[in-house]
Every structure is written in structure tokens, then in C-alpha cells.
Design an enzyme around this catalytic site. Structure first.
Site, PDB file in Angstrom:
ATOM      1  N   LYS A  42      15.781   6.587 -32.056  1.00 12.92           N
ATOM      2  CA  LYS A  42      17.197   6.625 -32.419  1.00 12.92           C
ATOM      3  C   LYS A  42      18.087   6.049 -31.316  1.00 12.92           C
ATOM      4  O   LYS A  42      19.107   5.438 -31.603  1.00 12.92           O
ATOM      5  CB  LYS A  42      17.644   8.026 -32.843  1.00 12.92           C
ATOM      6  CG  LYS A  42      17.428   9.115 -31.823  1.00 12.92           C
ATOM      7  CD  LYS A  42      17.762  10.457 -32.430  1.00 12.92           C
ATOM      8  CE  LYS A  42      17.705  11.585 -31.414  1.00 12.92           C
ATOM      9  NZ  LYS A  42      16.561  11.588 -30.482  1.00 12.92           N
ATOM     10  N   ARG A  98       8.847  19.848 -27.432  1.00  9.59           N
ATOM     11  CA  ARG A  98      10.088  19.239 -27.927  1.00  9.59           C
ATOM     12  C   ARG A  98      10.027  19.054 -29.448  1.00  9.59           C
ATOM     13  O   ARG A  98      11.035  19.199 -30.130  1.00  9.59           O
ATOM     14  CB  ARG A  98      10.339  17.897 -27.233  1.00  9.59           C
ATOM     15  CG  ARG A  98      10.690  18.085 -25.764  1.00  9.59           C
ATOM     16  CD  ARG A  98      10.667  16.780 -25.013  1.00  9.59           C
ATOM     17  NE  ARG A  98      11.788  15.937 -25.359  1.00  9.59           N
ATOM     18  CZ  ARG A  98      11.855  14.636 -25.054  1.00  9.59           C
ATOM     19  NH1 ARG A  98      10.857  14.065 -24.408  1.00  9.59           N
ATOM     20  NH2 ARG A  98      12.901  13.935 -25.377  1.00  9.59           N
ATOM     21  N   ARG A 141      22.284  18.642 -32.180  1.00 10.93           N
ATOM     22  CA  ARG A 141      20.861  18.966 -32.279  1.00 10.93           C
ATOM     23  C   ARG A 141      20.641  20.359 -32.843  1.00 10.93           C
ATOM     24  O   ARG A 141      19.498  20.786 -32.994  1.00 10.93           O
ATOM     25  CB  ARG A 141      20.238  18.898 -30.887  1.00 10.93           C
ATOM     26  CG  ARG A 141      19.437  17.623 -30.627  1.00 10.93           C
ATOM     27  CD  ARG A 141      18.986  17.713 -29.200  1.00 10.93           C
ATOM     28  NE  ARG A 141      17.840  16.953 -28.889  1.00 10.93           N
ATOM     29  CZ  ARG A 141      17.856  15.808 -28.179  1.00 10.93           C
ATOM     30  NH1 ARG A 141      18.999  15.277 -27.830  1.00 10.93           N
ATOM     31  NH2 ARG A 141      16.742  15.221 -27.858  1.00 10.93           N
ATOM     32  N   ARG A 181       9.475   9.399 -18.160  1.00 10.29           N
ATOM     33  CA  ARG A 181      10.358  10.570 -18.081  1.00 10.29           C
ATOM     34  C   ARG A 181       9.512  11.823 -17.959  1.00 10.29           C
ATOM     35  O   ARG A 181       8.541  11.980 -18.686  1.00 10.29           O
ATOM     36  CB  ARG A 181      11.202  10.662 -19.369  1.00 10.29           C
ATOM     37  CG  ARG A 181      12.529   9.982 -19.236  1.00 10.29           C
ATOM     38  CD  ARG A 181      13.251   9.898 -20.536  1.00 10.29           C
ATOM     39  NE  ARG A 181      13.310  11.151 -21.288  1.00 10.29           N
ATOM     40  CZ  ARG A 181      14.011  11.278 -22.404  1.00 10.29           C
ATOM     41  NH1 ARG A 181      14.682  10.266 -22.880  1.00 10.29           N
ATOM     42  NH2 ARG A 181      14.031  12.418 -23.052  1.00 10.29           N
ATOM     43  N   ARG A 238       6.256   5.460 -23.645  1.00  8.47           N
ATOM     44  CA  ARG A 238       7.666   5.241 -23.341  1.00  8.47           C
ATOM     45  C   ARG A 238       7.896   5.116 -21.833  1.00  8.47           C
ATOM     46  O   ARG A 238       7.331   5.871 -21.054  1.00  8.47           O
ATOM     47  CB  ARG A 238       8.485   6.401 -23.910  1.00  8.47           C
ATOM     48  CG  ARG A 238       9.962   6.173 -23.810  1.00  8.47           C
ATOM     49  CD  ARG A 238      10.671   6.856 -24.910  1.00  8.47           C
ATOM     50  NE  ARG A 238      10.898   8.271 -24.647  1.00  8.47           N
ATOM     51  CZ  ARG A 238      11.800   8.983 -25.297  1.00  8.47           C
ATOM     52  NH1 ARG A 238      12.536   8.429 -26.232  1.00  8.47           N
ATOM     53  NH2 ARG A 238      11.958  10.255 -25.042  1.00  8.47           N
TER      54      ARG A 238
END
Ligand code: AMP
Length: 209
Positions: A13, A167, A88, A156, A123
């Protein structure tokens, strides 16, 4: 136009939000990036958020609602904005409504949990300017370096596999109910995340025409 991007962590996103922001010349506001910046600058808010973030948990609603309230008051939001990673939770969405913020469209990027786990492991992020890359799907021009500033790319801490699962659990419990919240308001548009980023982008741009 005021747009919200919804989706699991790692659904892409953020990338889509940036594309739409450029196309429409409006800011893309990522609460995750704002918190990471606060953390890098050693502010009180950053320090408070760190333990939640590192554990894959959400930062308390009142903290992120405060961040968004301040950010939306800035002049560059006057002609529209994109929210990436906010709201969220239902209370965050209700807080937006209570601020009198009118949302035009909510774009959900839908990706299976299995694909999310695969994506997150590849990522990479530039800590300096916040741009996100992927070792397979969104390669930087030079391996391991940011296209924008040349900084070394890194993983990260909250993209570690065990944190990713936490998560995802948080996403299913607290964030997914927002689909119903915005579907009821007739604002939800769901886009299937495609293997190629460019294909997802084409669908996204069509959705925000
Ligand atoms: P992101 O970069 O959007 O994946 O956000 C990274 C982390 O920042 C999340 O896992 C949360 O700990 C925190 N965070 C970002 N946005 C929010 C939000 N709207 N509500 C609560 N926590 C958030």
C-alpha cells in the site's frame, strides 16, 4: 480527493500510495514513516513508540491520532491527501470522522497471508528517505543502494519473520474490521495485489480516477 490505503503490512500500500500521490500532486502520509522519523530523531514520541513497533504491535490510538491531527492541519493537505497505514483500528477511523475529515475512497490492497510473508522477507528500506524496495519485485537500480539518495538499504527490524506473523495477527484482529466500516459507507474498493507492482499500480490508478 482524500484517500485511505488499507491492507496488511507488506501488501504494497505504501508503494501504491506514493504513485497516487505523485499522479494527483497531493501528499502521501504514512504514520509508520512519521513514527520511524521520530524514532531516528530521538523524540519522546519516537521512544514511546519503539517498544510497540519492535514487537509488531500497534502504537496506542491516542498517539497516532495526535500525529494525524497535526499532520492534516498542515497546508499541503488542503487539496487532498492520502493516508497510508492510518486508520488501523475502528477508534482511529472514528477519530477521523470526529475531526470532520471526509474520506472519498478507501483502496484496499488484498494479498494473502502466505504471499505477505514471502514479500516481507525480501523487503528493504532506505532509513534516510523512507523509500521501500524489494529484492524481487521492486529492485533498486544498484543492488543494496537507494535510488533517491544512494544510502545503504537495510531490513526493517519489524520485518523479521516472527514479528511479521505478530503483525499479521494484529492486522486480522484490529485492522480488517475497517473493511466493513468503509464498505458500509460505500467507499471501499478492493484491489487484488498482483505479482507485478506495475499491474497493481494500473488497477490502483483506475480506482482513483
Ligand atoms: P508501517 O510502516 O505502516 O507498517 O508501520 C510500522 C509500525 O508503526 C506498525 O507496526 C505500528 O507499530 C506503527 N504504526 C503505524 N501506523 C499506525 C497506526 N495507524 N496505528 C498504530 N500503530 C501504527
Amino acid at each position: 480527493m482524500n484517500i485511505i490505503f488499507l491492507g496488511a503490512p507488506g501488501a504494497g500500500k505504501g508503494t501504491q500510495a506514493e504513485v497516487v500521490a505523485k499522479a494527483k500532486n497531493i501528499p502521501a502520509i504514512s504514520t509508520g514513516n512519521i513514527i520511524r522519523e521520530a524514532l531516528a530523531n530521538g523524540t519522546d514520541m519516537g521512544k514511546k513508540a519503539k517498544s510497540y513497533m519492535d514487537a509488531g504491535q500497534l502504537v496506542p490510538d491516542e498517539v497516532v491520532i495526535g500525529i494525524i491531527k497535526d499532520r492534516l492541519a498542515e497546508p499541503d493537505c488542503a487539496n487532498g491527501f492520502i493516508l497510508d497505514g492510518f486508520p488501523r483500528t475502528i477508534p482511529q477511523a472514528e477519530a477521523l470522522d470526529a475531526m470532520g475529515v471526509v474520506i472519498d475512497k478507501v483502496i484496499e490492497i488484498d494479498v494473502s497471508d502466505e504471499d505477505i510473508v514471502k514479500r516481507m522477507s525480501g523487503r528493504r528500506v532506505c532509513r534516510k528517505c523512507g523509500v521501500t524496495y524489494h529484492i524481487d519485485y521492486k529492485k533498486p537500480l544498484v543492488e543494496g543502494k537507494c535510488d533517491t539518495c544512494g544510502n545503504e538499504l537495510s531490513i526493517r527490524p519489524d520485518d523479521a519473520p516472527e514479528t511479521v506473523l505478530d503483525r499479521l495477527t494484529v492486522y486480522h484482529e484490529l485492522t480488517k474490521p475497517l473493511r466493513g466500516y468503509y464498505a458500509e459507507q460505500g467507499k471501499l474498493i478492493t484491489i487484488e495485489g498482483q505479482d507485478k507492482v506495475a499491474d497493481t499500480t494500473a488497477l490502483t490508478l483506475k480506482a482513483v480516477e
